[in-house]
Scaffold this motif. Structure first.
Motif, PDB file in Angstrom:
ATOM      1  N   SER A 194      -6.052   2.918   1.108  1.00 23.33           N
ATOM      2  CA  SER A 194      -6.167   2.432  -0.334  1.00 23.33           C
ATOM      3  C   SER A 194      -6.085   3.595  -1.253  1.00 23.33           C
ATOM      4  CB  SER A 194      -7.377   1.479  -0.550  1.00 23.33           C
ATOM      5  OG  SER A 194      -8.514   2.419   0.026  1.00 23.33           O
ATOM      6  N   SER A 195      -5.828   3.242  -2.474  1.00 26.54           N
ATOM      7  CA  SER A 195      -5.698   4.349  -3.618  1.00 26.54           C
ATOM      8  C   SER A 195      -7.092   4.724  -3.912  1.00 26.54           C
ATOM      9  CB  SER A 195      -5.286   3.495  -4.686  1.00 26.54           C
ATOM     10  OG  SER A 195      -5.122   4.506  -5.837  1.00 26.54           O
ATOM     11  N   GLY A 196      -7.294   6.237  -3.855  1.00 25.04           N
ATOM     12  CA  GLY A 196      -8.650   6.709  -4.176  1.00 25.04           C
ATOM     13  C   GLY A 196      -9.191   7.246  -3.002  1.00 25.04           C
ATOM     14  N   ASP A 223      -3.885   7.024   8.901  1.00 23.66           N
ATOM     15  CA  ASP A 223      -4.210   8.159   8.156  1.00 23.66           C
ATOM     16  C   ASP A 223      -4.801   9.096   9.249  1.00 23.66           C
ATOM     17  OD1 ASP A 223      -6.511   6.726   8.870  1.00 23.66           O
ATOM     18  OD2 ASP A 223      -7.364   6.412   7.155  1.00 23.66           O
ATOM     19  N   ALA A 224      -4.947   9.051  10.469  1.00 23.91           N
ATOM     20  CA  ALA A 224      -5.171  10.061  11.162  1.00 23.91           C
ATOM     21  C   ALA A 224      -6.627  10.060  11.270  1.00 23.91           C
ATOM     22  CB  ALA A 224      -4.791  11.470  11.413  1.00 23.91           C
ATOM     23  N   SER A 225      -7.508   9.039  10.946  1.00 25.68           N
ATOM     24  CA  SER A 225      -8.787   8.985  10.738  1.00 25.68           C
ATOM     25  C   SER A 225      -9.481   8.640  12.231  1.00 25.68           C
ATOM     26  CB  SER A 225      -9.127   7.611  10.061  1.00 25.68           C
ATOM     27  OG  SER A 225      -8.876   6.587  10.232  1.00 25.68           O
ATOM     28  N   SER A 232      -6.764  11.312   6.032  1.00 26.80           N
ATOM     29  CA  SER A 232      -7.897  10.800   5.574  1.00 26.80           C
ATOM     30  C   SER A 232      -9.235  12.021   5.699  1.00 26.80           C
ATOM     31  CB  SER A 232      -8.273   9.400   6.024  1.00 26.80           C
ATOM     32  OG  SER A 232      -9.718   9.305   5.447  1.00 26.80           O
ATOM     33  N   ARG A 233     -10.012  12.028   4.929  1.00 23.64           N
ATOM     34  CA  ARG A 233     -11.140  12.887   5.255  1.00 23.64           C
ATOM     35  C   ARG A 233     -12.478  12.037   5.459  1.00 23.64           C
ATOM     36  NH1 ARG A 233     -11.748  17.944   3.030  1.00 23.64           N
ATOM     37  NH2 ARG A 233     -13.720  17.519   2.586  1.00 23.64           N
ATOM     38  N   PRO A 276       1.041  -1.393   0.055  1.00 24.89           N
ATOM     39  CA  PRO A 276      -0.072   0.022   0.123  1.00 24.89           C
ATOM     40  C   PRO A 276       0.750   1.423   0.025  1.00 24.89           C
ATOM     41  CG  PRO A 276      -0.732  -1.569   1.398  1.00 24.89           C
ATOM     42  CD  PRO A 276       0.690  -2.258   1.030  1.00 24.89           C
ATOM     43  N   CYS A 277       1.937   1.218   0.516  1.00 26.69           N
ATOM     44  CA  CYS A 277       2.883   2.398   0.706  1.00 26.69           C
ATOM     45  C   CYS A 277       3.430   2.635  -0.638  1.00 26.69           C
ATOM     46  CB  CYS A 277       4.074   2.121   1.752  1.00 26.69           C
ATOM     47  SG  CYS A 277       5.102   3.459   1.912  1.00 26.69           S
TER      48      CYS A 277
END
Length: 320
Positions: free
Chosen positions: A305-307, A76-78, A152-153, A21-22
Motif C-alpha cells: 500500500s502507498s506509504g 514485496d519480499a517481506s 518492504s522494510r 495497487p500497482c
C-alpha cells in the motif's frame, strides 16, 4: 498467441499493470532492468535450473514462496526477512513455518545478481522471476514477468496468519480470500493448479484420508500407508501422485477422480460452483496453462500500500 504444454512454452504478452495497487505505486514493466541489469533474467534462470535439477520439489517451493509473499501486503519480499531480537516477521507465521522453503535459493540468486548489478534488482523481483522459471522448468508455461517492485522494510506475521488460506479452507472462504486480493474465482481455481507439483505434510491431510467421504477409497488407502492416524505429522506425500514433478493439468484430473490431497483441494470439485471449470481444466491442458500464466501476472501486480517504506535490499534476509 499459441501454446504447447509439456516441456514447451506458453508465451503471453500480458498487461503491464492489472491491479489498482500497482497503478498507485507506478507501472511495472517487462523492460524495467533493460539498461540497469539486462542479464538479470538469465542469472535467475541459471540458478533456478540447477536448483530444480538437484531437487524438483524446489520448483514447487518457489511457486509457494511467491504466493505466500504476494498474499501478505503485496509482492514485496517481506516473507524473506529473518526474525531478530526486536523484529518478528512472516517466516515463522503458522502458514509459513513448516511449508515455505527455498530461501537459500533466493540468497544464491541475489548474490549472483548483486555481483552483476549492485543495489539494482529487488528481492521481490527475483522471487517473481524465480517462480516463473520454476513453473517452466517443471514443464509448465512461461510468461513475461512485470518488474520494478521494491522490497518492504517491514513484515507482518499477523497478516500472514490472517491472509493465507489454510489446508482445510472451504470453497467459499477460498473465493473470499482471493477476492480480497482482486482475484476472481476463475483465477483462484487456476492458481490452485500449482498443486500439480509439490508435497504436503501428513498433518494437513490426515483428517481427509481417515474421515472424509468425498475421497477415492484406493487413494485414501495409499496415503494411509505413509500417514498413520497418530504420529508422522511431518511425513510427506505428493499433491499429484501421477506426475508429481511435472507441471501439468493432472491436479484437476485428480480432483474429478476424488483424489485431491488436501480438503481445500477437493473443495474445488465437490458439487459447487467451481466444478465446471475444474472439468474444463482436467480436459484442456492448454486452457489451464494460459489461465495460470495470466493469473500469476495479475497476482504479481499486488504491491504494498502507498506509504509502505521500501528499498532495494542488498541482503534479502534483512533491511539495509
Amino acid at each position: 498467441m499459441g501454446f504447447l504444454f509439456g516441456r514447451s512454452y506458453v508465451t503471453l504478452a500480458l498487461m503491464v499493470c492489472v491491479l489498482a495497487p500497482c497503478q498507485a505505486k507506478g507501472a511495472l514493466s517487462t523492460k524495467f532492468y533493460a539498461k540497469t541489469c539486462p542479464g538479470v533474467a538469465t542469472i535467475v534462470r541459471s540458478v533456478m535450473a540447477r536448483a530444480v535439477a538437484k531437487e524438483p520439489r524446489m520448483g514447487a517451493s518457489m511457486i509457494r514462496l511467491f504466493f505466500h509473499d504476494c498474499f501478505v501486503n503485496g509482492c514485496d519480499a517481506s516473507i524473506l526477512l529473518d526474525d531478530t531480537p526486536t523484529f518478528t516477521g512472516e517466516k515463522n507465521a503458522g502458514p509459513n513455518v513448516n511449508s515455505v522453503r527455498g530461501y537459500e535459493v533466493i540468497d544464491a540468486i541475489k548474490a549472483r545478481v548483486e555481483a552483476a548489478c549492485n543495489a539494482t534488482v529487488s528481492c521481490a523481483d527475483i522471487v517473481a522471476l524465480a517462480s516463473r522459471d520454476a513453473v517452466n522448468l517443471l514443464g509448465g508455461p512461461t510468461w513475461n514477468v512485470q518488474l520494478g517492485r521494491k522490497d518492504s522494510r517491514t513484515a507482518s506475521g499477523s497478516a500472514a496468519n490472517a491472509n493465507l488460506p489454510g489446508p482445510g479452507a472451504s470453497a467459499a472462504s477460498l473465493v473470499a480470500a482471493f477476492a480480497a486480493k482482486g482475484l476472481s474465482p476463475r483465477e483462484m481455481t487456476a492458481l490452485s493448479g500449482a498443486h500439480t507439483v509439490g508435497q504436503a505434510r501428513c498433518l494437513f491431510f490426515r483428517d481427509r484420508i481417515y474421515t472424509e467421504q468425498s475421497i477415492n477409497a484406493t487413494f485414501a488407502a495409499e496415503r494411509r500407508q505413509t500417514c498413520p492416524q497418530t504420529g508422522g505429522d511431518g511425513n510427506l506425500a505428493p499433491f499429484d501422485d501421477q506426475t508429481p514433478d511435472a507441471f501439468d493439468n493432472a491436479y484437476f484430473k485428480n480432483l474429478v477422480a476424488q483424489r485431491g490431497l488436501l480438503p481445500s483441494d477437493q473443495e474445488l470439485f465437490n458439487g459447487g460452483t467451481q466444478d465446471a471449470l475444474v472439468r474444463k481444466y482436467s480436459g484442456n491442458a492448454g486452457m489451464f496453462a494460459t489461465d495460470f500464466a495470466k493469473a500469476m501476472v495479475k497476482m504479481g501486480g499486488l504491491l504494498p500500500s502507498s506509504g509502505t517504506p521500501t528499498e532495494v535490499r542488498l541482503n534479502c534476509r534483512k533491511v539495509n
